[in-house]
Design an enzyme around this catalytic site. Structure first.
Site, PDB file in Angstrom:
ATOM      1  N   PHE A   1       0.859  -1.186   0.000  1.00 43.01           N
ATOM      2  CA  PHE A   1       0.000   0.000   0.000  1.00 43.01           C
ATOM      3  C   PHE A   1       0.891   1.230   0.000  1.00 43.01           C
ATOM      4  CE2 PHE A   1      -2.619   3.404   1.510  1.00 43.01           C
ATOM      5  CZ  PHE A   1      -3.823   3.181   0.846  1.00 43.01           C
TER       6      PHE A   1
ATOM      7  N   LYS B   1       2.824   9.588   8.505  1.00 47.06           N
ATOM      8  CA  LYS B   1       2.170   9.083   9.713  1.00 47.06           C
ATOM      9  C   LYS B   1       2.819   9.571  11.007  1.00 47.06           C
ATOM     10  CE  LYS B   1      -0.133   5.019   7.747  1.00 47.06           C
ATOM     11  NZ  LYS B   1      -1.537   5.256   7.988  1.00 47.06           N
TER      12      LYS B   1
ATOM     13  N   ASP C   1       9.359   2.419   1.574  1.00 41.60           N
ATOM     14  CA  ASP C   1       8.208   3.160   2.076  1.00 41.60           C
ATOM     15  C   ASP C   1       8.084   2.860   3.573  1.00 41.60           C
ATOM     16  OD1 ASP C   1       5.710   3.934   2.953  1.00 41.60           O
ATOM     17  OD2 ASP C   1       4.675   3.364   1.117  1.00 41.60           O
TER      18      ASP C   1
END
Ligand code: PLP
Length: 388
Positions: free
Chosen positions: A134, A249, A220
């Protein structure tokens, strides 16, 4: 405010574009690892805004940093310099193998920039990505994301050049490499895909291939970074280095922020005008990021993530011995997945009713990504709730 919980939920249903399957509570305020809904119900937050609230809720150091900066300067254009942004880069980069960074506002934007940089630097057109990965919801990051169902409605408009291979399968990577391969782009541990932990050998071999064939490695670390997995960045667990890394995040502890980091050489692929942002690297979010990083280091939250995570995993493994429906317990630090032999949605509801917020990903994996400040006592509360 003038609406009660039901009225708020009805208004959301009426006014919002329908994209989220939400839990039926309206969160109102938080302190530490706890949050309260509008009706006064208390929850232990083991979801942390999907691995975002690294310091929990209303951490005084983060609150103070934000309050101080709000009164001083919230936003300036990137055509001017601002001190918190520069201070942060100077602090973060020496903790990594990277030399330069670019500030974005989210994980998707960080990945978008990272992909552009890799393509521009190499002059090549293909990026190898993993199934179940993702990377975001923009068209470019959707093209990189290993979920066919998200891509399907946009097939005619999706950027080309992403080659999807099974995760943790080195042979598949070898087969996918061509003269046009610019980079391999992976999460060190897949989050949304079900907390999937690859082998160290996988990353060792990837590092060898990248060096031998002059292919970039983009990691990532949007979900895995900032102590989530017990180290500042999860790829430290595999003892590998990348050419580009993306973060978001946890970096701002709750304020929207992202970035991509690159080595000196690769960063040279961009020149003025090649990329940009209005909000990225603003003084407010960078003041938050400084406070988050300082607190992670000063309060030894990496060690806490490691220790409490290990305790949590031990207890979950004990539970697995007793319950056939638990197929696997996996993860590092405070990023833990519990794979079930059935759908996890009912468990999420049950736990919420008992006062614990978690989520379920990949259909049957319960995901625990609590704030890094969580203690064994809170884990024990979950244990006693579960045995009741
Ligand atoms: N990359 C990873 C690994 C993620 O887990 C996510 C979000 O879940 C993203 C990228 C996208 O981040 P954002 O939602 O901030 O765009």
């Amino acid at each position: 405010y003038f609406m009660n919980t039901n009225e708020l939920i009805e208004a959301e249903d009426k006014y919002f574009i329908n994209t989220f399957a939400r839990q039926p509570i309206v969160l109102d305020h938080g302190k530490g690892v706890k949050v309260w809904d509008k009706d006064g119900n208390e929850y232990i937050d083991m979801f942390a805004g999907i691995a975002v609230n690294a310091l929990g809720h209303a951490h005084p150091k983060l609150v103070n940093a934000l309050q101080g900066q709000v009164e001083k300067l919230i936003h300036v254009s990137n055509i001017y310099y601002n001190e918190p942004a520069i201070e942060y880069a100077k602090k973060l980069l020496p903790l990594t193998e990277f030399d330069r960074l670019f500030y974005a506002n989210s994980g998707a934007e960080a990945n978008e920039g990272a992909i552009k940089l890799a393509l521009k630097y190499t002059g090549k057109s293909e990026i190898i990505t993993a199934k179940d990965s993702f990377h975001g919801r923009t068209l470019l990051t959707l093209a990189a994301t290993g979920h066919e169902e998200y891509r399907e409605p946009y097939l005619k408009n999706l950027p080309q050049g992403f080659i999807e291979v099974p995760y943790n399968d080195i042979e598949a990577i070898k087969e996918a490499i061509s003269d046009e391969t610019a980079a391999i782009m992976l999460e060190p541990i897949q989050g949304e895909g079900g907390v999937n932990v690859p082998s160290k050998k996988y990353f060792d071999e990837i590092a060898e291939i990248c060096a031998e064939k002059d292919i970039l490695l983009i990691l990532d670390e949007v979900q895995t970074g900032f102590g989530r997995c017990g180290t500042l960045f999860a790829h430290e667990l595999f003892d590998i280095k990348a050419d580009i890394m993306t973060i978001a995040k946890g970096v701002g502890g709750g304020v929207p922020m992202g970035a991509f980091l690159a080595t000196e050489k690769v960063a040279g692929g961009f020149a003025p005008g090649d990329h940009g942002t209005t909000f990225g690297g603003g003084p407010l979010v960078c003041a938050a990021a400084n406070a988050v990083l300082d607190t992670i280091l000063d309060e030894d939250l990496l060690e806490n993530s490691k220790k409490v995570g290990a305790y949590f995993k031990d207890k979950l493994n004990e539970l697995k011995e007793k319950h056939d429906k638990i197929v696997d317990v996996r993860g590092h630090g405070l990023m833990i997945g519990v794979e079930l032999s059935e759908s996890g949605a009912g468990y999420v509801d049950k736990l919420r009713e008992m006062g614990f917020l978690i989520n379920c990903t990949a259909g049957n994996v319960l995901r625990f990504v609590p704030p890094l400040i969580i203690t064994n006592e809170e884990i024990d509360k979950l244990r006693s709730a579960k045995t009741e």
